[in-house]
Design a protein around this motif. Structure first.
Motif, PDB file in Angstrom:
ATOM      1  N   TYR A 110      37.008  57.421  43.201  1.00 53.92           N
ATOM      2  CA  TYR A 110      36.512  56.045  43.164  1.00 53.92           C
ATOM      3  C   TYR A 110      35.202  55.924  42.394  1.00 53.92           C
ATOM      4  O   TYR A 110      34.904  54.885  41.813  1.00 53.92           O
ATOM      5  CB  TYR A 110      36.342  55.506  44.584  1.00 53.92           C
ATOM      6  CG  TYR A 110      37.601  54.873  45.120  1.00 53.92           C
ATOM      7  CD1 TYR A 110      37.999  53.621  44.677  1.00 53.92           C
ATOM      8  CD2 TYR A 110      38.397  55.528  46.047  1.00 53.92           C
ATOM      9  CE1 TYR A 110      39.161  53.038  45.152  1.00 53.92           C
ATOM     10  CE2 TYR A 110      39.561  54.955  46.527  1.00 53.92           C
ATOM     11  CZ  TYR A 110      39.935  53.705  46.074  1.00 53.92           C
ATOM     12  OH  TYR A 110      41.088  53.134  46.540  1.00 53.92           O
ATOM     13  N   ASN A 111      34.406  56.972  42.379  1.00 51.39           N
ATOM     14  CA  ASN A 111      33.145  56.923  41.640  1.00 51.39           C
ATOM     15  C   ASN A 111      33.361  56.918  40.132  1.00 51.39           C
ATOM     16  O   ASN A 111      32.522  56.410  39.378  1.00 51.39           O
ATOM     17  CB  ASN A 111      32.263  58.112  42.014  1.00 51.39           C
ATOM     18  CG  ASN A 111      31.703  58.000  43.417  1.00 51.39           C
ATOM     19  OD1 ASN A 111      31.710  56.924  44.010  1.00 51.39           O
ATOM     20  ND2 ASN A 111      31.227  59.109  43.955  1.00 51.39           N
ATOM     21  N   THR A 112      34.466  57.501  39.675  1.00 54.36           N
ATOM     22  CA  THR A 112      34.652  57.713  38.237  1.00 54.36           C
ATOM     23  C   THR A 112      35.887  57.035  37.660  1.00 54.36           C
ATOM     24  O   THR A 112      36.073  57.055  36.443  1.00 54.36           O
ATOM     25  CB  THR A 112      34.750  59.220  37.940  1.00 54.36           C
ATOM     26  OG1 THR A 112      35.862  59.777  38.671  1.00 54.36           O
ATOM     27  CG2 THR A 112      33.474  59.941  38.365  1.00 54.36           C
ATOM     28  N   VAL A 113      36.739  56.442  38.473  1.00 55.32           N
ATOM     29  CA  VAL A 113      38.005  55.891  37.993  1.00 55.32           C
ATOM     30  C   VAL A 113      37.774  54.711  37.036  1.00 55.32           C
ATOM     31  O   VAL A 113      36.887  53.884  37.261  1.00 55.32           O
ATOM     32  CB  VAL A 113      38.877  55.446  39.190  1.00 55.32           C
ATOM     33  CG1 VAL A 113      38.218  54.307  39.955  1.00 55.32           C
ATOM     34  CG2 VAL A 113      40.270  55.033  38.722  1.00 55.32           C
ATOM     35  N   PRO A 114      38.546  54.624  35.947  1.00 56.19           N
ATOM     36  CA  PRO A 114      38.478  53.440  35.080  1.00 56.19           C
ATOM     37  C   PRO A 114      38.924  52.195  35.849  1.00 56.19           C
ATOM     38  O   PRO A 114      39.796  52.260  36.714  1.00 56.19           O
ATOM     39  CB  PRO A 114      39.456  53.774  33.946  1.00 56.19           C
ATOM     40  CG  PRO A 114      39.582  55.260  33.969  1.00 56.19           C
ATOM     41  CD  PRO A 114      39.450  55.657  35.409  1.00 56.19           C
ATOM     42  N   ARG A 115      38.327  51.075  35.512  1.00 58.05           N
ATOM     43  CA  ARG A 115      38.629  49.829  36.198  1.00 58.05           C
ATOM     44  C   ARG A 115      38.971  48.724  35.200  1.00 58.05           C
ATOM     45  O   ARG A 115      38.711  48.843  34.005  1.00 58.05           O
ATOM     46  CB  ARG A 115      37.446  49.396  37.074  1.00 58.05           C
ATOM     47  CG  ARG A 115      37.233  50.272  38.297  1.00 58.05           C
ATOM     48  CD  ARG A 115      35.921  49.930  38.983  1.00 58.05           C
ATOM     49  NE  ARG A 115      35.810  50.525  40.300  1.00 58.05           N
ATOM     50  CZ  ARG A 115      35.466  51.777  40.529  1.00 58.05           C
ATOM     51  NH1 ARG A 115      35.184  52.576  39.515  1.00 58.05           N
ATOM     52  NH2 ARG A 115      35.376  52.247  41.756  1.00 58.05           N
ATOM     53  N   ILE A 116      39.532  47.654  35.736  1.00 63.99           N
ATOM     54  CA  ILE A 116      39.782  46.441  34.968  1.00 63.99           C
ATOM     55  C   ILE A 116      38.904  45.343  35.552  1.00 63.99           C
ATOM     56  O   ILE A 116      38.950  45.078  36.761  1.00 63.99           O
ATOM     57  CB  ILE A 116      41.263  46.008  35.038  1.00 63.99           C
ATOM     58  CG1 ILE A 116      42.182  47.133  34.546  1.00 63.99           C
ATOM     59  CG2 ILE A 116      41.481  44.735  34.229  1.00 63.99           C
ATOM     60  CD1 ILE A 116      42.028  47.455  33.082  1.00 63.99           C
ATOM     61  N   ALA A 117      38.076  44.712  34.718  1.00 66.58           N
ATOM     62  CA  ALA A 117      37.263  43.574  35.148  1.00 66.58           C
ATOM     63  C   ALA A 117      38.029  42.296  34.844  1.00 66.58           C
ATOM     64  O   ALA A 117      38.477  42.085  33.715  1.00 66.58           O
ATOM     65  CB  ALA A 117      35.918  43.574  34.437  1.00 66.58           C
ATOM     66  N   ILE A 118      38.196  41.454  35.855  1.00 68.44           N
ATOM     67  CA  ILE A 118      38.930  40.195  35.717  1.00 68.44           C
ATOM     68  C   ILE A 118      37.965  39.066  36.058  1.00 68.44           C
ATOM     69  O   ILE A 118      37.368  39.052  37.134  1.00 68.44           O
ATOM     70  CB  ILE A 118      40.146  40.162  36.661  1.00 68.44           C
ATOM     71  CG1 ILE A 118      41.020  41.405  36.458  1.00 68.44           C
ATOM     72  CG2 ILE A 118      40.961  38.888  36.452  1.00 68.44           C
ATOM     73  CD1 ILE A 118      42.103  41.573  37.504  1.00 68.44           C
ATOM     74  N   TYR A 119      37.800  38.119  35.151  1.00 71.99           N
ATOM     75  CA  TYR A 119      36.835  37.049  35.387  1.00 71.99           C
ATOM     76  C   TYR A 119      37.287  35.776  34.687  1.00 71.99           C
ATOM     77  O   TYR A 119      38.209  35.774  33.866  1.00 71.99           O
ATOM     78  CB  TYR A 119      35.447  37.460  34.887  1.00 71.99           C
ATOM     79  CG  TYR A 119      35.388  37.775  33.406  1.00 71.99           C
ATOM     80  CD1 TYR A 119      35.070  36.796  32.473  1.00 71.99           C
ATOM     81  CD2 TYR A 119      35.658  39.062  32.944  1.00 71.99           C
ATOM     82  CE1 TYR A 119      35.025  37.085  31.120  1.00 71.99           C
ATOM     83  CE2 TYR A 119      35.614  39.360  31.596  1.00 71.99           C
ATOM     84  CZ  TYR A 119      35.296  38.370  30.688  1.00 71.99           C
ATOM     85  OH  TYR A 119      35.261  38.657  29.345  1.00 71.99           O
ATOM     86  N   GLY A 120      36.625  34.674  35.034  1.00 74.41           N
ATOM     87  CA  GLY A 120      36.962  33.379  34.452  1.00 74.41           C
ATOM     88  C   GLY A 120      37.531  32.457  35.506  1.00 74.41           C
ATOM     89  O   GLY A 120      37.132  32.485  36.669  1.00 74.41           O
ATOM     90  N   ALA A 121      38.466  31.623  35.109  1.00 72.27           N
ATOM     91  CA  ALA A 121      39.117  30.681  36.014  1.00 72.27           C
ATOM     92  C   ALA A 121      40.562  30.516  35.583  1.00 72.27           C
ATOM     93  O   ALA A 121      40.863  30.476  34.385  1.00 72.27           O
ATOM     94  CB  ALA A 121      38.398  29.326  36.007  1.00 72.27           C
ATOM     95  N   ALA A 122      41.469  30.437  36.558  1.00 73.16           N
ATOM     96  CA  ALA A 122      42.886  30.253  36.243  1.00 73.16           C
ATOM     97  C   ALA A 122      43.078  28.919  35.523  1.00 73.16           C
ATOM     98  O   ALA A 122      42.395  27.938  35.831  1.00 73.16           O
ATOM     99  CB  ALA A 122      43.707  30.303  37.529  1.00 73.16           C
ATOM    100  N   PRO A 123      43.985  28.847  34.545  1.00 72.87           N
ATOM    101  CA  PRO A 123      44.912  29.906  34.129  1.00 72.87           C
ATOM    102  C   PRO A 123      44.375  30.775  32.987  1.00 72.87           C
ATOM    103  O   PRO A 123      45.137  31.516  32.384  1.00 72.87           O
ATOM    104  CB  PRO A 123      46.126  29.106  33.657  1.00 72.87           C
ATOM    105  CG  PRO A 123      45.516  27.876  33.048  1.00 72.87           C
ATOM    106  CD  PRO A 123      44.297  27.560  33.883  1.00 72.87           C
TER     107      PRO A 123
END
Length: 225
Positions: A138-151
């Motif tokens: 968990y300290n090093t795993v790649p992540r996806i950042a999701i932001y904004g507003a639908a849709p």
């Protein structure tokens, strides 16, 4: 917001790769004692500022895995703040582990399937060695950042959690609340901040609620027009 296993939650303001203050700090979080923490003073954010949010849990009394979810038997790490002026194209920000990272961890090549992941996680046998292994994951795993507003949500890959220079630690006393002072204006007793803890921006001008959904921790860049 955390559930019954949550013990600590904080959000720091990061400026130029350096933590400058807490936006909110609950060193001793209690699910049964939740309240709206109003700012005694306004906090101004600048273009390029970032938020780092982290939640800490205690599962020492469990021998099975705890999944993320909306049930109180699950866990979450959610932080909401009221701000102004309102940005119509930004409702919240969240991070999640990269699906490719999960597939590599499971040692499979089939398309990512959450139900399959859940069954695999629940089948694991936990040992002290495996706990250390997963903390490193968990300290090093790649992540996806999701932001904004639908849709119109935006998806950006994060190779790893960005690093920053932290606040200087200070000795934490049992209670630094002055007589007659409410918990909403209690001074932060750790990590070097002596300003009142904060969570909400208040104004009669246009407001909106910004929600953070970090699974472990998030770093969000603020874009102010």
């Amino acid at each position: 917001m955390l559930f019954f296993l949550g013990r600590t939650v904080w959000t720091k303001i990061i400026r130029n790769n350096t933590a400058v203050d807490y936006l909110f700090n609950a060193e001793a979080y209690d699910f049964n004692y939740q309240y709206e923490n109003r700012l005694p003073d306004r906090v101004k954010l600048y273009r390029g500022d970032e938020f780092a949010t982290r939640c800490i849990y205690n599962t020492m009394n469990k021998d099975v895995i705890t999944l993320g979810g909306e049930r109180t038997k699950d866990e979450m790490c959610l932080h909401m703040a009221t701000y102004y002026p309102r940005m119509d194209n930004l409702y919240g920000c969240m991070t999640t582990n990269s699906p490719d990272a999960w597939l590599a961890k499971m040692n499979i090549s089939s398309p990512f399937d959450y139900n399959q992941l859940q069954e695999w996680l629940q089948s694991l046998k936990w040992t002290p060695e495996r706990v250390a292994e997963w903390q490193e994951f968990y300290n090093t795993v790649p992540r996806i950042a999701i932001y904004g507003a639908a849709p119109n949500l935006q998806f950006n890959p994060l190779p790893r959690i960005p690093e920053y220079k932290d606040l200087k630690p200070v000795i934490c006393t049992r209670d630094q609340t002055t007589p007659g002072q409410s918990p909403a204006t209690r001074t932060t007793a750790s990590q070097g901040s002596t300003k009142p803890t904060t969570v909400a921006f208040n104004s009669a001008v246009r407001q909106n609620v910004l929600t953070f959904f970090p699974l472990i921790s998030i770093v969000m860049k603020i874009i102010i027009s």
